[in-house]
Design an enzyme around this catalytic site. Structure first.
Site, PDB file in Angstrom:
ATOM      1  N   ASP A  84       0.877  -1.168   0.000  1.00 20.75           N
ATOM      2  CA  ASP A  84       0.000   0.000   0.000  1.00 20.75           C
ATOM      3  C   ASP A  84       0.913   1.216   0.000  1.00 20.75           C
ATOM      4  OD1 ASP A  84      -1.650   2.143   0.528  1.00 20.75           O
ATOM      5  OD2 ASP A  84      -2.441   1.372   2.423  1.00 20.75           O
ATOM      6  N   LYS A 140       2.570  11.245  -3.509  1.00 17.08           N
ATOM      7  CA  LYS A 140       1.560  10.514  -4.285  1.00 17.08           C
ATOM      8  C   LYS A 140       0.589  11.463  -4.996  1.00 17.08           C
ATOM      9  CE  LYS A 140      -1.900   6.872  -3.523  1.00 17.08           C
ATOM     10  NZ  LYS A 140      -2.366   5.909  -2.487  1.00 17.08           N
ATOM     11  N   GLU A 150      -7.200   0.385  -4.714  1.00 17.06           N
ATOM     12  CA  GLU A 150      -7.243   0.274  -3.248  1.00 17.06           C
ATOM     13  C   GLU A 150      -8.574  -0.317  -2.754  1.00 17.06           C
ATOM     14  OE1 GLU A 150      -6.071   4.229  -2.124  1.00 17.06           O
ATOM     15  OE2 GLU A 150      -4.057   3.911  -2.905  1.00 17.06           O
ATOM     16  N   ASP A 194     -12.986   5.302   2.428  1.00 12.91           N
ATOM     17  CA  ASP A 194     -11.562   5.375   2.767  1.00 12.91           C
ATOM     18  C   ASP A 194     -11.188   6.799   3.187  1.00 12.91           C
ATOM     19  OD1 ASP A 194      -8.788   5.486   2.857  1.00 12.91           O
ATOM     20  OD2 ASP A 194      -8.484   4.363   0.999  1.00 12.91           O
TER      21      ASP A 194
HETATM   22  P1  ADP Z   1      -3.189   7.279   3.811  1.00  8.24           P
HETATM   23  O1  ADP Z   1      -4.085   6.270   3.175  1.00  8.24           O
HETATM   24  O2  ADP Z   1      -3.527   8.692   3.422  1.00  8.24           O
HETATM   25  O3  ADP Z   1      -1.743   6.980   3.622  1.00  8.24           O
HETATM   26  P2  ADP Z   1      -3.784   6.205   6.500  1.00  8.24           P
HETATM   27  O4  ADP Z   1      -4.877   5.302   6.134  1.00  8.24           O
HETATM   28  O5  ADP Z   1      -2.526   5.595   6.984  1.00  8.24           O
HETATM   29  O6  ADP Z   1      -3.475   7.279   5.387  1.00  8.24           O
HETATM   30  O7  ADP Z   1      -4.369   7.199   7.629  1.00  8.24           O
HETATM   31  C1  ADP Z   1      -3.585   8.097   8.297  1.00  8.24           C
HETATM   32  C2  ADP Z   1      -4.460   8.966   9.161  1.00  8.24           C
HETATM   33  O8  ADP Z   1      -5.131   8.157  10.136  1.00  8.24           O
HETATM   34  C3  ADP Z   1      -3.666  10.013   9.941  1.00  8.24           C
HETATM   35  O9  ADP Z   1      -4.314  11.259   9.855  1.00  8.24           O
HETATM   36  C4  ADP Z   1      -3.711   9.460  11.356  1.00  8.24           C
HETATM   37  O10 ADP Z   1      -3.613  10.495  12.314  1.00  8.24           O
HETATM   38  C5  ADP Z   1      -5.076   8.807  11.383  1.00  8.24           C
HETATM   39  N1  ADP Z   1      -5.226   7.824  12.482  1.00  8.24           N
HETATM   40  C6  ADP Z   1      -4.455   6.748  12.736  1.00  8.24           C
HETATM   41  N2  ADP Z   1      -4.882   6.121  13.853  1.00  8.24           N
HETATM   42  C7  ADP Z   1      -5.946   6.820  14.323  1.00  8.24           C
HETATM   43  C8  ADP Z   1      -6.812   6.692  15.455  1.00  8.24           C
HETATM   44  N3  ADP Z   1      -6.650   5.719  16.343  1.00  8.24           N
HETATM   45  N4  ADP Z   1      -7.792   7.612  15.624  1.00  8.24           N
HETATM   46  C9  ADP Z   1      -7.953   8.605  14.741  1.00  8.24           C
HETATM   47  N5  ADP Z   1      -7.176   8.787  13.659  1.00  8.24           N
HETATM   48  C10 ADP Z   1      -6.168   7.910  13.455  1.00  8.24           C
HETATM   49 MG    MG Z   2      -4.706   4.704   2.146  1.00  9.44          MG
END
Ligand code: ADP
Ligand code: MG
Length: 622
Positions: free
Chosen positions: A23, A87, A187, A211
Site C-alpha cells: 500500500d 503521491k 485500493e 476510505d
Molecule cells: P493514507 O491512506 O492517506 O496513507 P492512513 O490510512 O494511513 O493514510 O491514515 C492516516 C491517518 O489516520 C492520519 O491522519 C492518522 O492520524 C489517522 N489515524 C491513525 N490512527 C488513528 C486513530 N486511532 N484515531 C484517529 N485517527 C487515526
Molecule cells: Mg490509504
C-alpha cells in the site's frame, strides 16, 4: 494468445520467492504478505514497532535520503528538504496542481506548466516517480530485513480514480526501486479482497468502500461478478482527511491559551510539537473521553464531545461525497451489501457512526483499517503466485505492449499481466509544422528504450492534412481480442484518416524468452530509468529551444538589445547542456532560460492583447 499459466507471468523464481503486497499511501505506506504457514495475510513489522511507514522523505545537506518516522520530524523544521504527499503529484503537471500549490511547503518547479511536475531540493531535481521509488526502496529493504530473503516482486495499490499516466508512474517507481510490479490494483478492490469478498466464483455482490486517510477521502462503489471487480462510481476529496482533524485541534488549543496562529507559525518548534500532540490527542479520543497535556507550561485539554463538534463539518463533507457516489452508481443504498471501512481516520467512532447511519446498517471494520489495503494486495499477490487454485489460469498478456515515442522511448499502452480481451487508446500529436505522416512502431517488452525491446510491427499513418505542430490529434488504439490477436489502429481525429495493422504478439516467442525479457528489465531498471529521464529532459530542452527561437524570430523588434543577448547566451548554455549526459544540468539550464524569457514573453503577450483590444487584427491561430 494461449492460456498463460501464471508461472510464466511471475517468472522462474516464483517457487522460492514471496510476492509482497504494498500500500503506497499518501500519508503512510506498508508491506503485507500471506503468511506461509497460517495462509493468512499479515502486515510486516519490526518487533514492536508499527507496520506503517510514514510516506515522508527527508534529504540531508549531502542529498542522502531518510524515509519514515525519522523523516517526519523535519516536516516543519526543514520544510524545503522534506517531501510529503508525493503521491498527490504522480502523473501530474504543474497546471494540474496549481490551485493547491500553497499546500506544498517544498519547492515545486512552476514553469513549463504542461510537462510533468518536478520538485527541487538543493540543486537536484526529483520527479514524483523518483520520490515514490525512494519510499518503495525503503519498504523493500525493510521487508527483506524482516523476511531475511530478497524481495523483488510486488503488487502495488493505487486509488480507483488514478488514470493511466498515474498507474504507469507507479509502475515506473516500482521498477526504479528494483521491484517487478506484477499488478497495479485499486485500493478499494484490495480492501474488499482483504475481507474475503470477491474471492469466490459465482459470487455477485455490491460493496461500498469508505476510505478516510491522512489527507485524502475516497468513496468507491464496486460490483463484483464472478471474481471481476467493476468500479460503478467513485467520489471524494483529495484534500480532506485526518490532517484536517489535527489542525482543528491545534486551533482549538490556540484559543485556549489565547495565542494567534501567526505567533505559533513563527515558532517552528512549537508548531511541530502542537501538531504532533494534536494527532496524539485525536488517536487517544478514539477510545477515551478526554485528553490532557502540557506544552511549554500551558495546560491543553480537549474532550471527545468537543472533538466531535470540531470535525462534524468534515464528516458531513464525506457524507455528501457518498451521496453523490450512490447517485452516480445508479443503484440504491439498499442494494449495497457491505460497507468496508478503510484508512486510519475511520478509527474515529463519530466517523463510523455517521457512515453507518447514512447506509442504514453496521459497517465492516474488523480488519485493521490502516493495514487493510496492504493485506488485500497480499491476497492478490498470492493469487498471482498461483497459490489460489481457483484463479490459476487466466488470459493475460505476459509482456507489455506499446509504441515508440520521442527519443526512442517505449510508451506502454497495455501493461503486462493485463487481462484479455482489452482495449486501450491514447492520443498523440505531431512535432513539426505541416507534418503529413507519422510512423507507428509497435514494441513488446519491459525496457524503457525501444531498442531493447522486441519490435512487432511498423506502419505509416500518411495523409495527415497540413497543420501546425501539436494540432493534429492522432489516436493510437491497441485492441487484443480473446484469441490474443493485437490490432493496432492509428487515426487522425480531425480529418478521419486512419491505418491499422494486425499482429500476433506471442508468435515465435518461447516461455524461456519471455522470462529472459522480464529478468533483463529488472537487471537494467536503474540504468533504463536514468536513460529515460535524460531523454525526457533533453526533449523538453529541445522543445524550449525551438519555441524560443520561433518567438525571437517573430518578436525581435519588441525586445531590448540586452534581452536578446542574455537570451542568446542562455540558449547556448542549454544547447551545450543537451550534449552532456546530465539531466539535472539540462533542467537547470531550462529553468534559467525560462527565467530570462518569462518577463518579456509576458510583456509581448500583454501588448498583443492590448493591440487586439484597439480593434486591430491579430493573427488567427490554426
Ligand atoms: P493514507 O491512506 O492517506 O496513507 P492512513 O490510512 O494511513 O493514510 O491514515 C492516516 C491517518 O489516520 C492520519 O491522519 C492518522 O492520524 C489517522 N489515524 C491513525 N490512527 C488513528 C486513530 N486511532 N484515531 C484517529 N485517527 C487515526
Ligand atoms: Mg490509504
Amino acid at each position: 494468445m494461449a492460456k498463460i499459466g501464471i508461472n510464466i507471468a511471475t517468472g522462474s523464481l516464483q517457487k522460492e520467492e514471496m510476492i509482497v503486497g504494498i500500500d503506497l499511501g499518501t500519508t503512510n505506506s506498508l508491506v503485507a504478505i500471506i503468511h506461509p504457514e497460517t495462509r493468512q495475510p499479515v502486515a510486516l513489522r519490526e518487533h514492536n514497532s508499527s507496520s506503517l511507514v510514514p510516506s515522508v522523505i527527508y534529504f540531508n545537506e549531502f542529498g542522502n535520503v531518510t524515509i519514515g518516522e525519522e523523516a517526519k520530524q523535519y516536516l516543519i523544521t526543514e520544510p524545503h528538504n522534506t517531501i510529503f504527499s508525493a503521491k498527490r503529484l504522480m502523473g501530474k503537471s504543474y497546471n494540474d496542481i496549481k490551485a493547491n500549490a500553497s499546500f506544498f511547503t517544498f519547492k515545486i518547479i512552476d514553469d513549463n506548466t504542461e510537462s510533468l511536475v518536478k520538485v527541487q531540493v538543493g540543486d537536484k531535481f526529483y520527479s514524483p516517480v523518483d520520490m515514490s521509488s525512494f519510499i518503495l526502496k525503503e519498504l523493500k529493504q525493510r521487508a527483506e530485513h524482516i523476511l531475511k530473503t530478497p524481495v523483488t516482486k510486488a503488487v502495488i495499490t493505487v486509488p480507483a480514480y488514478f488514470n493511466d499516466a498515474q498507474r504507469q508512474a507507479t509502475r515506473d517507481a516500482g521498477k526504479l526501486a528494483g521491484l517487478d510490479v506484477l499488478r497495479i490494483i485499486n485500493e478499494p478492490t484490495a480492501a474488499s479482497l482483504a475481507y474475503g469478498l470477491g474471492l469466490h466464483k459465482e459470487e455477485i455482490t455490491t460493496i461500498a468502500v469508505y476510505d478516510l486517510g491522512g489527507g485524502t477521502f475516497d468513496i468507491s462503489i464496486l460490483q463484483i461478478t464472478n471474481g471481476i471487480f467493476e468500479v460503478l462510481s467513485t467520489n471524494g476529496d483529495t484534500y480532506l482527511g485526518g490532517d484536517d482533524f489535527d489542525r482543528a485541534i491545534v486551533k482549538h488549543w490556540l484559543q485556549q491559551v489565547s495565542m494567534s496562529e501567526e505567533d505559533m507559525f513563527a515558532n517552528k518548534e512549537l508548531s511541530q510539537t502542537l501538531r504532533l500532540k494534536a494527532e496524539e490527542a485525536k488517536k487517544h479520543l478514539s477510545s477515551n473521553e478526554t485528553f490532557e497535556a502540557e506544552v511549554n507550561g500551558d495546560k491543553l485539554q480537549i474532550s471527545k464531545v468537543e472533538f466531535e463538534q470540531l470535525i462534524e463539518p468534515f464528516i458531513e463533507k464525506t457524507l455528501q461525497s457518498c451521496r453523490h457516489a450512490i447517485k452516480d452508481s445508479k443503484i440504491t443504498v439498499q442494494e449495497i451489501d457491505t460497507i468496508v471501512m478503510v484508512g486510519g481516520s475511520t478509527r474515529v467512532p463519530a466517523v463510523k457512526d455517521a457512515v453507518s447511519k447514512l447506509f442504514g446498517r453496521p459497517v465492516n471494520d474488523s480488519v485493521n483499517p490502516d493495514e487493510v489495503v496492504a493485506l488485500g494486495a497480499a491476497v492478490q499477490a498470492d493469487i498471482l503466485a498461483g497459490n489460489n487454485k481457483e484463479f490459476l489460469l487466466l488470459d493475460i498478456t505476459p509482456l507489455s505492449l506499446g509504441i515508440e515515442t520521442m527519443g526512442g522511448l517505449m510508451d506502454v499502452l497495455i501493461p503486462r499481466n493485463s487481462k484479455i480481451p482489452t482495449k486501450v487508446a491514447r492520443q498523440y500529436t505531431t512535432q513539426k509544422d505541416g507534418q503529413s505522416g507519422m510512423r507507428i512502431s509497435v514494441y513488446q517488452g519491459e525496457r524503457d528504450l525501444v531498442q531493447d525491446n522486441r519490435k512487432l510491427a511498423e506502419f505509416n499513418l500518411s495523409g495527415i492534412p497540413g497543420m501546425p505542430a501539436g494540432l493534429p490529434k492522432i489516436e493510437v488504439s491497441f485492441l487484443i481480442n480473446a484469441d490474443g490477436i493485437l490490432v493496432v489502429k492509428a487515426k487522425e481525429l480531425r480529418s478521419g484518416v486512419e491505418q491499422s495493422i494486425e499482429v500476433k504478439p506471442q508468435y515465435g516467442l518461447s516461455d524461456a524468452e519471455v522470462e529472459n525479457m522480464l529478468l533483463d528489465s529488472i537487471t537494467h531498471a536503474k540504468d533504463d530509468i536514468a536513460k529515460r529521464a535524460l531523454v525526457e529532459a533533453r526533449t523538453e530542452g529541445e522543445q524550449l529551444l525551438e519555441t524560443t527561437e520561433k518567438f525571437l524570430t517573430k518578436n525581435a523588434s519588441l525586445l531590448t538589445q540586452e534581452e536578446i543577448i542574455t537570451t542568446a547566451e542562455a540558449m547556448q548554455a542549454l544547447q551545450l547542456a543537451l550534449t552532456m549526459e546530465d539531466k539535472d544540468l539540462v533542467h537547470k539550464k531550462v529553468e534559467e532560460l525560462n527565467d530570462i524569457s518569462r518577463p518579456y514573453a509576458e510583456r509581448v503577450m500583454d501588448e498583443a492583447v492590448s493591440s487586439a483590444m484597439k480593434g486591430r487584427t491579430i493573427e488567427q491561430a490554426g
